[in-house]
Design a protein around this motif. Structure first.
Motif, PDB file in Angstrom:
ATOM      1  N   ASP A  35       1.196  -1.175   0.269  1.00 18.22           N
ATOM      2  CA  ASP A  35       0.167  -0.126  -0.220  1.00 18.22           C
ATOM      3  C   ASP A  35       0.999   1.350   0.068  1.00 18.22           C
ATOM      4  O   ASP A  35       0.195   2.352  -0.836  1.00 18.22           O
ATOM      5  N   HIS A  36       2.174   1.223   0.718  1.00 14.10           N
ATOM      6  CA  HIS A  36       2.573   1.956   0.694  1.00 14.10           C
ATOM      7  C   HIS A  36       3.010   2.422  -0.498  1.00 14.10           C
ATOM      8  O   HIS A  36       3.595   3.580  -0.530  1.00 14.10           O
ATOM      9  N   CYS A  37       4.247   1.126  -1.253  1.00 19.90           N
ATOM     10  CA  CYS A  37       4.226   1.955  -3.190  1.00 19.90           C
ATOM     11  C   CYS A  37       3.116   2.648  -3.431  1.00 19.90           C
ATOM     12  O   CYS A  37       3.685   3.354  -4.140  1.00 19.90           O
ATOM     13  N   VAL A  38       2.216   2.111  -3.773  1.00 27.73           N
ATOM     14  CA  VAL A  38       1.153   2.165  -4.280  1.00 27.73           C
ATOM     15  C   VAL A  38       1.183   3.859  -3.891  1.00 27.73           C
ATOM     16  O   VAL A  38       1.216   4.947  -4.878  1.00 27.73           O
ATOM     17  N   ASP A  39       0.907   4.300  -2.814  1.00 30.19           N
ATOM     18  CA  ASP A  39       1.280   6.173  -1.925  1.00 30.19           C
ATOM     19  C   ASP A  39       2.444   6.353  -2.361  1.00 30.19           C
ATOM     20  O   ASP A  39       2.290   7.839  -2.952  1.00 30.19           O
ATOM     21  N   ILE A  40       3.403   6.228  -3.216  1.00 33.32           N
ATOM     22  CA  ILE A  40       4.385   6.492  -3.554  1.00 33.32           C
ATOM     23  C   ILE A  40       4.401   6.990  -4.499  1.00 33.32           C
ATOM     24  O   ILE A  40       4.730   7.619  -5.866  1.00 33.32           O
ATOM     25  N   ALA A  41       4.181   5.722  -5.543  1.00 36.53           N
ATOM     26  CA  ALA A  41       3.760   5.429  -7.076  1.00 36.53           C
ATOM     27  C   ALA A  41       2.360   6.674  -7.500  1.00 36.53           C
ATOM     28  O   ALA A  41       2.882   7.392  -8.629  1.00 36.53           O
ATOM     29  N   LYS A  42       1.213   7.397  -6.546  1.00 37.32           N
ATOM     30  CA  LYS A  42       0.725   8.415  -6.523  1.00 37.32           C
ATOM     31  C   LYS A  42       1.400   9.351  -6.642  1.00 37.32           C
ATOM     32  O   LYS A  42       0.884  10.659  -7.572  1.00 37.32           O
ATOM     33  N   PHE A  43       2.379  10.284  -5.737  1.00 37.90           N
ATOM     34  CA  PHE A  43       3.255  11.154  -5.820  1.00 37.90           C
ATOM     35  C   PHE A  43       3.740  11.158  -7.059  1.00 37.90           C
ATOM     36  O   PHE A  43       4.263  12.944  -6.988  1.00 37.90           O
ATOM     37  N   ALA A  44       5.019   9.968  -7.316  1.00 39.88           N
ATOM     38  CA  ALA A  44       5.218   9.908  -8.903  1.00 39.88           C
ATOM     39  C   ALA A  44       4.250  11.090  -9.931  1.00 39.88           C
ATOM     40  O   ALA A  44       4.681  11.374 -10.284  1.00 39.88           O
ATOM     41  N   ILE A  45       3.205  10.492  -9.796  1.00 41.32           N
ATOM     42  CA  ILE A  45       2.110  11.575 -10.913  1.00 41.32           C
ATOM     43  C   ILE A  45       1.435  12.395 -10.241  1.00 41.32           C
ATOM     44  O   ILE A  45       1.808  13.632 -11.785  1.00 41.32           O
ATOM     45  N   ARG A  46       1.938  13.164  -9.160  1.00 39.39           N
ATOM     46  CA  ARG A  46       1.457  14.237  -8.422  1.00 39.39           C
ATOM     47  C   ARG A  46       2.616  15.123  -9.483  1.00 39.39           C
ATOM     48  O   ARG A  46       2.182  16.250  -9.389  1.00 39.39           O
TER      49      ARG A  46
END
Ligand SMILES: Nc1ncnc2c1ncn2[C@@H]1O[C@H](COP(=O)(O)OP(=O)(O)O)[C@@H](O)[C@H]1O
Ligand SMILES: [Mg+2]
Lengths: 222, 251
Positions: A101-112
């Protein structure tokens, strides 16, 4: 050649099958950590989306392993180290799932962060990612290989990543406070660092499971 | 997955007493099927219908259908000798003949016409290896089987059963007369044997059913109340009576 009859071949077969699934789950999540930070560093949006989509597979594996453990408990009525093993696995895969789940959160930061101009080259975040991935990998290894010393070593490694996290945090917050045009980017980097620090925490949880499984003791109490 | 046995609408009467009531079950090939239930519920009776040992019980009458590899074993022209060669039985207390280890094993093959010494030697070695007794016995094959421990005797009886190359092994509480270590060895053996043979085992030991079987059938008062994969039966049975029995609320 005489067949080598162990006392509990079915039980051992089942444990082996569970171990294998845990290792597959570990491999997936390790790749997710490294890729998540890579997606940020290289502004790779496809990679970021793959990470978000890939989480489902990790969740599925968690369900499968949980189910296996449940059936193992129901049919094999395991005792002593086998019992601790099954209980530990169920806790451990929750930790692994959360890392996902943390990896998903980090990936969302990549998009942001995609349309933001980075004010510096990313060095510490990939370093943190490398460290926490290694910790996760070693922690799960220590569990599967029943390696107490490795578990203790990983557990202590957490201090190093905490240090690095503090350093990154101070640096980013310093930048954010003094240079408003860089603030948004810096704050997001700080969040990413926090996620990586949390991932390392989960690795230490896994080490505690290893110790509990092997010794029936809580690592924090020795 | 192939079914070794398909049982449909099976009733069994001892005189006026109906011991089995409308039993329907499939026994899958190369799996271990466990039959559980309180004493007197009909487990042994059902097991004995599968190799037609029930025929030898006076006053017993069977209705319904049992297909073995698709062939009805209760039709009039069924070759019972051939059936029993393919379907072996291991009993509760080890019952080796009062003869040598070697003679115990070659008895069956001889009955079926194998006389060549070399062939018989091969059978003895193969079967003793299959039951993990070879190393312990290879230097004393001519010793009396009665000198062995209970656990060894039971493994010998399994070897004797394997000697005629059966496809199915029926076991009626095969470990109830054995100590825990000998029991664990037999349980370990069953898992190995199920890769090659189809096994149906009656056990009053529920944990044993859980440990070794793939499918479990729960009998109560002559009825088959539930048959399901063992992990399902042991974690979330469909029938409330199964639930109560498994969790020790009666038995
Ligand atoms: N030869 C027989 N004659 C009459 N009744 C029998 C005979 N064998 C078993 N029974 C009865 O049939 C029922 C089922 O017996 P059995 O199959 O031995 O049960 P289980 O193996 O589950 O303990 C019991 O009530 C038993 O008393
Ligand atoms: Mg019985």
């Amino acid at each position: 050649m005489e067949q080598n009859i162990t006392f509990r071949p079915k039980m051992d077969d089942e444990l082996q099958a569970i171990d294998n699934k845990v290792l597959s789950m570990a491999e997936l999540v390790e790749t997710q950590i490294l890729n998540a930070v890579k997606a940020i560093k290289e502004k790779d949006m496809k990679l970021a989306r793959d990470i978000i989509d890939g989480d489902e597979e990790i969740d599925d594996l968690e369900d499968k392993i949980n189910n296996d453990c449940f059936k193992f408990l129901a049919t094999q009525a395991p005792l002593a180290s086998d019992l601790r093993y099954a209980i530990s696995i169920m806790k451990m895969i929750r930790d692994i799932e959360r890392i996902g789940d943390h990896c998903v959160d980090i990936a969302k930061f990549a998009i942001r962060l995609n349309d933001k101009e980075y004010y510096k080259e990313l060095i510490d975040l990939p370093r943190m990612a490398g460290m926490s991935t290694q910790m996760v990998s070693d922690a799960i290894r220590s569990f599967v290989d029943k390696d107490l010393r490795l578990a203790r070593r990983v557990w202590k490694k957490d201090d190093e990543i905490d240090e690095l996290y503090k350093f990154v945090l101070e640096e980013q917050l310093g930048v954010a406070g003094s240079e408003p045009e860089k603030a948004e980017c810096a704050v997001q980097f700080a969040f990413v660092a926090e996620h990586l620090e949390r991932i390392a925490d989960y690795a230490t949880n896994i080490c505690e499971e290893t110790v509990f499984m092997l010794e029936g003791k809580d690592l924090t109490k020795i | 997955m192939e079914n070794k046995f398909t049982v449909r609408g099976l009733n069994l009467y001892y005189g006026d007493f109906q011991a089995l009531k409308n039993i329907n079950i499939d026994i899958p090939e190369h799996k271990v099927t466990a039959l559980i239930g309180p004493s007197g519920c009909g487990k042994s009776t059902f097991l004995r219908t599968l190799d037609r040992m029930q025929d030898t019980v006076e006053g017993a009458r069977v209705e319904g259908q049992i297909l073995f590899d698709g062939e009805d074993i209760y039709r009039r022209d069924c070759d019972v000798i051939k059936l029993r060669k393919k379907v072996g039985m291991v009993f509760q207390s080890p019952n080796p003949f009062p003869k040598s280890i070697y003679e115990n094993i070659v008895y069956g093959p001889r009955v079926h016409g194998i006389t060549e010494k070399k062939k018989l030697d091969e059978i003895v070695e193969r079967t003793l290896k299959e039951v993990a007794l070879w190393d312990e016995t290879k230097d004393r094959l001519n010793d009396s089987a009665l000198g062995m421990s209970g656990g060894q005797q039971q493994r010998l009886c399994i070897a004797r059963c394997l000697a005629v190359e059966p496809e199915v092994i029926l076991m009626d509480e095969p470990t109830s007369a054995l100590d825990p270590v000998a029991t664990a060895k037999i349980e370990g053996l069953m898992h190995e044997l199920s890769k090659k043979y189809t096994i149906v085992i009656v056990t009053h030991n529920m944990q044993q059913a859980g440990r070794i079987s793939d499918q479990t059938a729960f009998f109560l008062l002559g009825e088959l109340l539930e048959v399901n994969p063992t992990d399902k039966i042991f974690s979330d049975p469909d029938n409330i009576k199964t639930e109560e029995y498994i969790s020790g609320r009666f038995g």
